[in-house]
Design an enzyme around this catalytic site. Sequence first.
Site, PDB file in Angstrom:
ATOM      1  N   ASN A   1     -46.645 -57.760  34.257  1.00  0.00           N
ATOM      2  CA  ASN A   1     -45.432 -58.157  33.765  1.00  0.00           C
ATOM      3  C   ASN A   1     -45.950 -59.673  33.545  1.00  0.00           C
ATOM      4  O   ASN A   1     -46.326 -60.187  34.680  1.00  0.00           O
ATOM      5  CB  ASN A   1     -44.465 -58.042  34.409  1.00  0.00           C
TER       6      ASN A   1
ATOM      7  N   GLU B   1     -46.423 -62.401  36.674  1.00  0.00           N
ATOM      8  CA  GLU B   1     -46.887 -63.605  36.070  1.00  0.00           C
ATOM      9  C   GLU B   1     -48.325 -63.974  36.752  1.00  0.00           C
ATOM     10  O   GLU B   1     -48.176 -65.122  37.435  1.00  0.00           O
ATOM     11  CB  GLU B   1     -45.817 -64.480  36.247  1.00  0.00           C
TER      12      GLU B   1
ATOM     13  N   HIS C   1     -39.665 -64.124  26.398  1.00  0.00           N
ATOM     14  CA  HIS C   1     -38.479 -65.138  26.446  1.00  0.00           C
ATOM     15  C   HIS C   1     -38.676 -66.123  25.332  1.00  0.00           C
ATOM     16  O   HIS C   1     -39.635 -67.021  25.324  1.00  0.00           O
ATOM     17  CB  HIS C   1     -38.473 -65.956  27.817  1.00  0.00           C
TER      18      HIS C   1
ATOM     19  N   GLU D   1     -38.194 -58.430  29.123  1.00  0.00           N
ATOM     20  CA  GLU D   1     -37.605 -59.417  29.286  1.00  0.00           C
ATOM     21  C   GLU D   1     -36.861 -60.281  28.088  1.00  0.00           C
ATOM     22  O   GLU D   1     -36.743 -61.522  28.005  1.00  0.00           O
ATOM     23  CB  GLU D   1     -37.535 -60.475  30.506  1.00  0.00           C
TER      24      GLU D   1
ATOM     25  N   ASP E   1     -35.059 -62.428  25.432  1.00  0.00           N
ATOM     26  CA  ASP E   1     -34.061 -63.056  25.124  1.00  0.00           C
ATOM     27  C   ASP E   1     -34.742 -64.148  24.086  1.00  0.00           C
ATOM     28  O   ASP E   1     -35.806 -64.283  24.016  1.00  0.00           O
ATOM     29  CB  ASP E   1     -33.272 -63.596  26.227  1.00  0.00           C
TER      30      ASP E   1
END
Length: 453
Positions: free
Chosen positions: A205, A164, A241, A269, A271
């Site tokens: 990432n 990030e 996300h 990641e 979701d």
Amino acid sequence: MRTSRSSVRSRLTALFAGAATLGALLAAGTATAHAAGPPLRDLAEAKGKVMGTAVTGSKLTGTYGEIAGREFNWLTPGNAMKWGSVEPARGSFNWAEADQIVDFAEAHGQEVRGHTLVWHSQNPGWLDNGNWTPAELGRLMDDHIALEVGRYKGRVAAWDVVNEPFNEDGTYRQTLWYNGLGTDYIARALTAARAADPAAELYINDYNVEGVNAKSTALYNLVKSLKERGVPIDGVGLQAHLIVGQYPSTMQQNIQRFADLGIDVAITELDIRMQLPATQAKLTQQAADYKAVMNACLAVSRCTGVTVWGFTDSDSWIPGTFPGQGAATPYDENYNPKPAYHAIAQALGGGTGQPTEGCTATYSVGSQWNTGLTGQVRIACAGASLSSWKADWTFGAGQRITQAWNATCTQSGTTVSCTNAAWNGSVPDGGSVTFGFNAWWNGSNPVPTVTLG
Ligand code: 9MR
């Protein structure tokens, strides 16, 4: 795709997965009611992709452990490898959960994604609150990377080295690292990680970089310049996300532009959250969104695969961070696979995994001329319902599909396989949907039997 170790391990994976499946079947008394289809990891493997999940070490027993071992071939420790977890007090280390997850992965023929080495969050207080000179900070970072990557050398296949680094507008995030060391902390971290384990794949990432936007363009430009400078970088992780109904339409294009830089792309990641309560309509939309992400990755050969950020709603960060939201993962809190699970399986070439008794698919020819035909398949349910579907048949007389609408159809040899469009996956009890196609034929044109999956 640099390492050969990864691919050797992934070939072994198939063997382990078979054993895991057998184990799960033998333990059927305790296993959850579950779709009968092959595990996601086997389906992914057959497509040359990986299927991962974030895990919590303390939960890797019972049903949680069975599913984690059976369905996935990559694991990411959700928190266990973060600096705050492994070195809560300076010089005092806690590797227990990280070791446990790596051991579990090896016992189940899985690879591990190390997460994460250099981040602004979940650092120990002593690090965040220290008053470091740039030289001290650089040494702390180098030593941390050497220690952690070195500890798992040969056992962790890929690292999220830097996590990030960007703001939403594409400027650098002002972090401990950026403020102390400038933008070059990123190159320095990657170089240190390469030195500590030359075989590990090194990633940057970030989130909100799934589609083409200012933030992903900043990441793109960073990777491009790192490559030009010869800094070791093997891939980018797109966290993903996402929010139900908001699949970024430029995702495949974005994955492709990173791949074109000569690096891998991993969805790290995934979701897809929704406002609770979860309704059938929201779960159906969520399934379509999961499928869209899978398809975007499947469409680009350098997309290595997809990791979900927790596979069950009982182990998801969403409700704690977004009050009132949740249901973001492929399994519900009771480990029942949701439509999203079936959509992932379907995107990976499996059946929908749903019982289809009570639903029928009927093939009919609307019109037929010298070498062409327009056909239709009607899927109807009575006493049952579907949240997604797959309709297969054999064109045994040399017919070929040329076009389809209200479904995505592919033909491989004589086998035609059609899956629902985003808007017609749901077939309610007592309802029906149809899709149409054009095909070419020559000689004879017998009506095939359609199998629902
Ligand atoms: O899943 C993690 C959750 O348990 C932690 O409380 C949270 C703290 O920030 O971090 C979560 O994981 C994050 C990941 O490490 C980086 N990308 C965003 C994830 C969700 O916050």
